[in-house]
Every structure is written in C-alpha cells, then in structure tokens.
Design a protein around this motif. Structure first.
Motif, short mmCIF file in Angstrom:
data_model
loop_
_atom_site.label_atom_id
_atom_site.label_comp_id
_atom_site.label_asym_id
_atom_site.label_seq_id
_atom_site.Cartn_x
_atom_site.Cartn_y
_atom_site.Cartn_z
N ASP A 122 21.22 8.79 6.10
CA ASP A 122 19.89 8.30 6.43
C ASP A 122 19.02 8.20 5.18
O ASP A 122 18.27 7.23 5.01
CB ASP A 122 19.24 9.23 7.45
N GLU A 123 19.14 9.17 4.29
CA GLU A 123 18.36 9.12 3.06
C GLU A 123 18.79 7.96 2.17
O GLU A 123 17.95 7.25 1.59
CB GLU A 123 18.49 10.44 2.29
N VAL A 124 20.11 7.72 2.08
CA VAL A 124 20.60 6.61 1.26
C VAL A 124 20.12 5.28 1.83
O VAL A 124 19.68 4.39 1.09
CB VAL A 124 22.14 6.65 1.18
N ARG A 125 20.17 5.13 3.16
CA ARG A 125 19.71 3.88 3.78
C ARG A 125 18.21 3.70 3.61
O ARG A 125 17.73 2.58 3.36
CB ARG A 125 20.07 3.89 5.27
N LEU A 126 17.46 4.79 3.76
CA LEU A 126 16.01 4.70 3.61
C LEU A 126 15.65 4.29 2.18
O LEU A 126 14.80 3.42 1.96
CB LEU A 126 15.36 6.03 3.95
N GLN A 127 16.31 4.91 1.21
CA GLN A 127 16.03 4.57 -0.18
C GLN A 127 16.38 3.10 -0.46
O GLN A 127 15.69 2.43 -1.24
CB GLN A 127 16.83 5.48 -1.12
N ARG A 128 17.43 2.60 0.17
CA ARG A 128 17.79 1.18 0.02
C ARG A 128 16.68 0.29 0.59
O ARG A 128 16.28 -0.69 -0.03
CB ARG A 128 19.11 0.90 0.73
N ASP A 129 16.18 0.63 1.77
CA ASP A 129 15.10 -0.14 2.37
C ASP A 129 13.85 -0.11 1.48
O ASP A 129 13.16 -1.13 1.34
CB ASP A 129 14.77 0.43 3.75
N ILE A 130 13.58 1.04 0.88
CA ILE A 130 12.42 1.17 -0.01
C ILE A 130 12.58 0.25 -1.21
O ILE A 130 11.62 -0.44 -1.61
CB ILE A 130 12.25 2.64 -0.46
N ARG A 131 13.77 0.20 -1.79
CA ARG A 131 13.99 -0.66 -2.96
C ARG A 131 13.83 -2.14 -2.59
O ARG A 131 13.21 -2.90 -3.34
CB ARG A 131 15.39 -0.43 -3.53
N ILE A 132 14.39 -2.53 -1.45
CA ILE A 132 14.31 -3.94 -1.06
C ILE A 132 12.86 -4.32 -0.76
O ILE A 132 12.39 -5.38 -1.19
CB ILE A 132 15.22 -4.22 0.15
N ALA A 133 12.15 -3.46 -0.03
CA ALA A 133 10.75 -3.74 0.27
C ALA A 133 9.93 -3.83 -1.01
O ALA A 133 9.05 -4.69 -1.15
CB ALA A 133 10.18 -2.67 1.19
N ALA A 134 10.22 -2.95 -1.97
CA ALA A 134 9.48 -2.96 -3.24
C ALA A 134 9.76 -4.23 -4.03
O ALA A 134 8.89 -4.72 -4.77
CB ALA A 134 9.86 -1.73 -4.07
N ALA A 135 10.95 -4.79 -3.87
CA ALA A 135 11.30 -6.04 -4.58
C ALA A 135 10.72 -7.26 -3.88
O ALA A 135 10.40 -8.26 -4.53
CB ALA A 135 12.82 -6.17 -4.69
N MET A 136 10.57 -7.18 -2.55
CA MET A 136 10.12 -8.34 -1.78
C MET A 136 8.60 -8.39 -1.62
O MET A 136 7.99 -9.44 -1.77
CB MET A 136 10.74 -8.29 -0.37
N PHE A 137 8.00 -7.26 -1.30
CA PHE A 137 6.58 -7.20 -0.92
C PHE A 137 5.72 -6.84 -2.12
O PHE A 137 4.92 -5.90 -2.06
CB PHE A 137 6.39 -6.17 0.20
N VAL A 138 5.83 -7.58 -3.21
CA VAL A 138 5.06 -7.26 -4.41
C VAL A 138 4.54 -8.56 -5.03
O VAL A 138 5.20 -9.61 -4.95
CB VAL A 138 5.94 -6.48 -5.42
N VAL A 139 3.37 -8.49 -5.61
CA VAL A 139 2.75 -9.69 -6.19
C VAL A 139 3.46 -10.07 -7.49
O VAL A 139 4.15 -9.27 -8.11
CB VAL A 139 1.25 -9.46 -6.47
#
Length: 327
Positions: A122-139
């Motif tokens: 769960d931690e590995v998957r959550l960290q993956r989601d955090i990385r993808i969101a940080a790459a996508m949802f940024v100006v």
C-alpha cells in the motif's frame, strides 16, 4: 537508541512467490490508485534504462511548406518533429518489520506476513500515485513549459462560484490539445475536491441522466457518465489519501490529487506519442514484488515490497491543466 540498519543481502530470501502473489492480487482491487489505470505502464523485464521519443515544440511542416514539385526538381523535405530522451527507472521500496515474539503469539504466523505485505504494498502504491500526481498536477509542465498549458481559475470563476463554467473550461483544454498536438483529447483526471464542486454546478449535473440525479450511484458509474458527458474515452477521479505532516508529527490527511482537472491524449494501445508515459522494470514478470527476510541478531522478521519505475512527459502539448476548481 540508534535505528538499526535495514536487512543485509544475506538476510533476504529470494523474491517470494506467495507474498508477491498476495500484493499483486490486491492490485486488482486498488481502485483508489488511478495512476496505472489512467497511464498504463510499459513493462519491460529487467530493463531499467532506455530512450523514448519526445515531441519537439516547433513544427517542421504541418502545412506550412510548399510541396509542389517542378519537373526534374527535388521533393520538399520535412522532419519527424521528434527527439529522444532517456528514461531511468529508480527503485522504490519499503520494509515492514515484525518482532518474532509477536509472531509467536499468532496462531497462523503467515497472517502477519500477509498483513505486512499488504501494508508495504500500500505504501509503494501510494508513493507511486503521489509521484504521478506531482508530475501531472503542476504548473509550467504542459504546453510550452511556461504556463501556456495552464488555466488557473480566479476566485469568481471557480466551479463552486456563480461564475464557474466547467464545460467552457473543459473545451478550452480540449481545444488546446487539438490545436497544439493534433490529437483529440480522450482522457480526463480530476481530484476528489474538483469532483465535489463539479457536482454543485449545473453545467455538470445537466449532463447526467435524471435517474442518476435522483439517487445515489457508485463512483465508477459516475466516472463513466462524466466521460460520456465530457466526450472522453476515460475519466478518472483521484481518490487516494496521503499524510502531509512531517515524519513523527500528528497525521494531517489530504487527497493526493488536488482540486485540478487534467485533460489530454493517452493512446488506447500501440507505440503512439502521448502526453505522459510510465516505464516499469519488472522482476520475473511481476511489476511489484515482495521479499521475506529475517535478521537473527534482532529476532526480527520482515517483508519488503519494491518496484522500479520512471514517469516521463512525452508530449507537453498533448495535455492541459485547469487549476483550483474549488474555493
């Protein structure tokens, strides 16, 4: 007391097929983590580096060159409008420790190892989601990298304001993708709080069948209905929750995907140039693996979950971001 180091190589058992099966089977039900659903990774066994194509944001032709050929003359030349860049998968992983004394108190020790595998995964998957969101949802990522692919809504234009116009914002995004990448946007990703205010706006609720507006529906059905209403093939709501507090402090929970809307082009299949891509190096065919280990000096059992990934933007013109949907 100093924190003991992690397990050494001699303590680690080879990739555990039982535990790896446990965590990968769980992945079929991990609907909160949308990264791999929206952007299906390219899996390559054992390969951690390579090259990929990126679009050059300066057209070579696309209709701006005279291609008439005089008799005996040369043909006009145009380019592929591509360059290459390197991807390099990094390893991400965590250990979950279980004291042997605690395991002896259990009737079935494997239950604790399965629990540890689930927690680690769960931690590995959550960290993956955090990385993808940080790459996508940024100006300053989409468009020219200097804000052309960003649409930050002002206080009077947010979707829970009277002046909020979700459909106009959506079509601004789709127009940007079509005009600048020649692709038709087919994928949308919205944060949970973005969905919350979308459902307060008549632009959005007017797209939903009256039967849905009168009763509760599943989030999956709502995603499907919004994809149809927005003329997209896929629409995803970011649902994962993360702790944003500093380590050791009281939990402060927040949604991983913030109140933004990303719209872009992601191919259904095949080697097509798209907005965003993931690379995953697999271990024996498994994208995320578990290992069981034991440290005899501390009498500690443990489970490790790990994976090797990289996330890259391939065509910044094939995506557009609308920011701050909610007050």
């Amino acid at each position: 007391m100093p924190v003991p180091p992690g397990p050494t190589q001699r303590m680690v058992r080879a990739v555990d097929p039982v535990l790896t099966g446990v965590i990968n089977d769980r992945g079929n039900d991990a609907a909160d983590y949308i990264g791999d659903l929206a952007f299906v990774p390219n899996y390559e066994d054992g390969r951690v580096t390579g090259t990929y194509f990126r679009r050059i944001n300066a057209a070579v032709s696309f209709g701006n060159r005279d291609i008439r050929r005089a008799t005996g003359g040369p043909y006009a030349e145009i380019g592929l409008n591509l360059t290459t860049a390197a991807f390099s998968c990094e390893e991400f992983g965590v250990n979950v420790k279980i004291d042997r004394k605690l395991m002896r108190q259990s009737q079935v020790p494997l239950d604790l190892l399965e629990l540890a595998a689930l927690v680690a995964d769960d931690e590995v998957r959550l960290q993956r989601d955090i990385r993808i969101a940080a790459a996508m949802f940024v100006v300053n990522v989409w468009g020219d990298g200097a804000g052309s692919g960003d649409n930050a809504l002002g206080a009077a234009a947010q979707w829970d304001d009277g002046g909020g116009v979700p459909l106009q914002n959506l079509w601004t995004s789709k127009r940007f993708v079509k005009l600048n990448s020649r692709k038709t946007a087919n994928t949308g990703v919205i944060g949970w709080d973005g969905l919350r205010v979308a459902l307060l706006n008549g632009d959005v609720t007017g797209l939903l069948p009256s039967s849905i507006r009168r009763s509760m529906v599943t989030l999956t059905e709502l995603e499907q209905r919004l994809a149809e209403g927005f003329d997209l093939s896929r629409f995803f709501v970011g649902k994962s929750v993360r702790n944003t507090a500093a380590e050791g402090q009281a939990e402060v929970n927040a949604f991983t995907w913030t109140d933004n809307l990303w719209v872009g082009y992601v191919p259904d299949s095949g080697p097509q140039l798209c907005a965003f891509m993931q690379y995953a190096s697999t271990d024996g065919g498994a994208p995320t693996v578990a290992e069981r280990w034991f440290d005899p000096e501390t009498n500690i059992h443990g489970v490790r979950a790990r994976e090797e990934r990289d996330e890259v933007v391939c065509d910044s013109m094939a995506g557009h971001l609308t920011l701050d949907l909610a007050n």
